[in-house]
Design an enzyme around this catalytic site. Sequence first.
Site, mmCIF file in Angstrom:
data_model
loop_
_atom_site.group_PDB
_atom_site.id
_atom_site.type_symbol
_atom_site.label_atom_id
_atom_site.label_comp_id
_atom_site.label_asym_id
_atom_site.label_seq_id
_atom_site.Cartn_x
_atom_site.Cartn_y
_atom_site.Cartn_z
ATOM 1 N N LYS A 144 0.845 -1.206 0.000
ATOM 2 C CA LYS A 144 0.000 0.000 0.000
ATOM 3 C C LYS A 144 0.874 1.247 0.000
ATOM 4 O O LYS A 144 1.501 1.581 1.005
ATOM 5 C CB LYS A 144 -0.895 0.039 1.248
ATOM 6 C CG LYS A 144 -1.928 1.163 1.162
ATOM 7 C CD LYS A 144 -2.400 1.658 2.503
ATOM 8 C CE LYS A 144 -1.650 2.858 2.992
ATOM 9 N NZ LYS A 144 -1.821 4.090 2.206
ATOM 10 N N ALA A 190 1.538 5.462 -0.117
ATOM 11 C CA ALA A 190 0.861 6.586 0.536
ATOM 12 C C ALA A 190 -0.219 7.166 -0.378
ATOM 13 O O ALA A 190 -0.071 7.191 -1.605
ATOM 14 C CB ALA A 190 1.880 7.663 0.881
ATOM 15 N N GLU A 242 10.753 15.945 14.885
ATOM 16 C CA GLU A 242 11.203 15.935 13.498
ATOM 17 C C GLU A 242 10.585 17.138 12.775
ATOM 18 O O GLU A 242 9.371 17.325 12.820
ATOM 19 C CB GLU A 242 10.690 14.625 12.885
ATOM 20 C CG GLU A 242 11.323 14.228 11.619
ATOM 21 C CD GLU A 242 10.823 12.846 11.164
ATOM 22 O OE1 GLU A 242 9.761 12.381 11.604
ATOM 23 O OE2 GLU A 242 11.522 12.243 10.338
ATOM 24 N N CYS A 283 13.718 11.353 6.128
ATOM 25 C CA CYS A 283 13.878 10.877 7.510
ATOM 26 C C CYS A 283 15.310 11.066 7.989
ATOM 27 O O CYS A 283 15.568 11.046 9.182
ATOM 28 C CB CYS A 283 13.483 9.412 7.579
ATOM 29 S SG CYS A 283 14.355 8.432 6.366
ATOM 30 N N GLU A 330 10.933 1.221 9.485
ATOM 31 C CA GLU A 330 11.818 2.344 9.160
ATOM 32 C C GLU A 330 11.048 3.600 9.553
ATOM 33 O O GLU A 330 10.145 4.025 8.837
ATOM 34 C CB GLU A 330 12.147 2.347 7.665
ATOM 35 C CG GLU A 330 12.923 1.135 7.187
ATOM 36 C CD GLU A 330 14.359 1.105 7.701
ATOM 37 O OE1 GLU A 330 14.858 2.146 8.170
ATOM 38 O OE2 GLU A 330 14.974 0.027 7.655
HETATM 39 P P1 NAP Z 1 2.778 8.140 8.021
HETATM 40 O O1 NAP Z 1 1.686 9.110 8.269
HETATM 41 O O2 NAP Z 1 3.167 7.230 9.124
HETATM 42 O O3 NAP Z 1 2.331 7.329 6.723
HETATM 43 C C1 NAP Z 1 3.120 6.321 6.165
HETATM 44 C C2 NAP Z 1 2.225 5.261 5.559
HETATM 45 O O4 NAP Z 1 1.418 4.692 6.589
HETATM 46 C C3 NAP Z 1 1.257 5.785 4.507
HETATM 47 O O5 NAP Z 1 1.093 4.806 3.508
HETATM 48 C C4 NAP Z 1 -0.022 5.964 5.298
HETATM 49 O O6 NAP Z 1 -1.174 5.881 4.524
HETATM 50 C C5 NAP Z 1 0.058 4.779 6.237
HETATM 51 N N1 NAP Z 1 -0.755 4.942 7.445
HETATM 52 C C6 NAP Z 1 -1.221 6.077 8.011
HETATM 53 N N2 NAP Z 1 -1.938 5.788 9.117
HETATM 54 C C7 NAP Z 1 -1.926 4.447 9.249
HETATM 55 C C8 NAP Z 1 -2.495 3.539 10.197
HETATM 56 N N3 NAP Z 1 -3.200 3.970 11.227
HETATM 57 N N4 NAP Z 1 -2.272 2.220 10.020
HETATM 58 C C9 NAP Z 1 -1.538 1.788 8.986
HETATM 59 N N5 NAP Z 1 -0.993 2.578 8.044
HETATM 60 C C10 NAP Z 1 -1.177 3.897 8.185
HETATM 61 O O7 NAP Z 1 4.121 8.866 7.589
HETATM 62 P P2 NAP Z 1 4.317 9.951 6.448
HETATM 63 O O8 NAP Z 1 3.885 11.268 6.976
HETATM 64 O O9 NAP Z 1 3.737 9.494 5.167
HETATM 65 O O10 NAP Z 1 5.899 9.899 6.262
HETATM 66 C C11 NAP Z 1 6.762 10.671 6.983
HETATM 67 C C12 NAP Z 1 7.417 9.861 8.086
HETATM 68 O O11 NAP Z 1 8.090 8.753 7.529
HETATM 69 C C13 NAP Z 1 8.477 10.657 8.812
HETATM 70 O O12 NAP Z 1 8.399 10.427 10.186
HETATM 71 C C14 NAP Z 1 9.776 10.073 8.248
HETATM 72 O O13 NAP Z 1 10.882 10.233 9.094
HETATM 73 C C15 NAP Z 1 9.403 8.657 8.052
HETATM 74 N N6 NAP Z 1 10.315 8.020 7.095
HETATM 75 C C16 NAP Z 1 11.218 7.118 7.553
HETATM 76 C C17 NAP Z 1 12.104 6.531 6.673
HETATM 77 C C18 NAP Z 1 13.118 5.536 7.158
HETATM 78 O O14 NAP Z 1 13.684 4.845 6.321
HETATM 79 N N7 NAP Z 1 13.375 5.429 8.453
HETATM 80 C C19 NAP Z 1 12.061 6.858 5.320
HETATM 81 C C20 NAP Z 1 11.136 7.788 4.886
HETATM 82 C C21 NAP Z 1 10.255 8.352 5.784
HETATM 83 P P3 NAP Z 1 -1.939 7.201 3.993
HETATM 84 O O15 NAP Z 1 -0.975 7.873 3.088
HETATM 85 O O16 NAP Z 1 -3.114 6.644 3.297
HETATM 86 O O17 NAP Z 1 -2.271 8.034 5.192
#
Ligand code: NAP
Length: 482
Positions: A179, A181, A385, A288, A254
């Site tokens: 899935k 984003a 962050e 990230c 991650e």
């Molecule tokens: P996010 O809100 O956690 O969303 C990531 C994914 O999870 C999306 O596909 C989102 O779907 C889904 N999601 C949201 N709520 C969920 C739930 N309750 N249950 C299951 N899945 C759910 O994060 P983001 O804002 O897209 O990304 C930014 C974050 O990612 C930052 O904290 C960044 O540091 C982190 N990141 C980490 C890495 C690493 O390698 N460590 C790399 C890149 C990014 P929807 O889009 O449909 O809401």
Amino acid sequence: MSGYQTWLREGNFIDGAWVGADDGASIDVTNPANGEVIGTVPKAGEAETLRAIDAAQAAFPGFADMALMERLSLLWKLHDALMDNQADLAELLTVEMGKPLAEAKGEIAIGAQYVRWFAEEARRAKGEIVPAGVNGRRILVTKHPVGVVGMITPWNFPSSMLARKLAPALAVGCTVVAKPATATPYSGLAWAALAEEVGFPNGAVNILTGSARAIAGAMMARPEVRKITFTGSTEVGKELIRQSADTVKKVSMELGGNAPFLVFDDADLEAAVQGAMVSKYRNMGQTCVCANRIYAQAGIYDAFVARLAEETAAMKIGDGRDEGVVQGPMIDMGAVEKVEELLADATGKGARVVTGGGRHELGGTYFQPTVLADATQDMAFAQEEIFGPLAPVFKFDTEAEAIAMANDTVYGLAAYAYTTDLARAFRLNEGLKYGMIGINSGLITTVEAPFGGVKESGLGKEGGSQGLEDYLETKYVCIDGV
Ligand code: NAP
């Protein structure tokens, strides 16, 4: 069809077929550079996800049993298809996500490199024969694909975050339900189109868009999904770890970061400024591993802040598809407001704006890259962050003080330091509680190395040989009476 539209797919890919949501519901996808609707994707939910899991489960035995070289030849073709279509795939990425085209091309290329790397590593997924403690016994340790893997990815690297998961999973014979984003679904769906084109068997790769809770809920509940791999926020990652307990899934997480970037008095000033520019502003500060807190030693502080502000002010901002643009729009208004809140908190506590300081005249989600001097540990971004183009610079006196401030966070993803003192570099490697450390480098992601965090930044590694291991189960057979 031409350009990015060649790879724009408005359906979900389940069991080798492009389908809509059962009830026909769809979601608009917009271009953050101008707010225009690019197209729609299905708003799938539980029922569609269960069908995708069934398809992946049915495909798994055949795919895992496929001759290794036959399976890997599909990955080689996937690599070539990515590179042959790099320009169009990059444009699709820029149109849905906003990053400059040059960065998008780089993201497609590193995705292709992950595919090639894991196709190579899969040939070395060796077991071992261990000396038995008693005569007549033989102990064999063997490696096996974990089974069906559920993947959930974020919007900031919509193509390469999937590459790091799909490539090792498929290389060892796992089948996939993914899935992407909701803000950036097309680069994810493009992987399904590529997999279809190069001939992966039906059910090996399934990609769905829609309700995160419903799709993830079905993945987490079903015992057939043996592993869940997630890239995104720490908050959602923690929730998925809790949910994985019921069916005891293997998990890779991650999660978020809060990278410190240390500049010592003995650093090469120009190298440190260039390193900070790439680490801070790549992807408009939305990675990230972006430098979140820049710590400069007292002797170099003023010169560093002045040069960083000069370089920051010179960046060209605009639509990522326009020539020479190095900063695009932020992903959405929520992201802009979060940066504004952190900026207001800091200036309220005494931070000084050196350049930038607010929304950009281009409007929409464009934000001025901003350098803040006199940052202190009581400001909110010391713990949170930022995920935007805001560069706070803190001052420190001693190495011990810098390490203590750098480690004062629940996160532990990436850290950076600029110094020409070799002994210090070793001390920093040992003292910084981070999964990845760049010494005199602001850009450290590479396919050969294990990418991943410690503490609340995650579990597991992506890339390196460790990135393959995460998709394998280790079994052991004891043969007695030999
Ligand atoms: P996010 O809100 O956690 O969303 C990531 C994914 O999870 C999306 O596909 C989102 O779907 C889904 N999601 C949201 N709520 C969920 C739930 N309750 N249950 C299951 N899945 C759910 O994060 P983001 O804002 O897209 O990304 C930014 C974050 O990612 C930052 O904290 C960044 O540091 C982190 N990141 C980490 C890495 C690493 O390698 N460590 C790399 C890149 C990014 P929807 O889009 O449909 O809401």
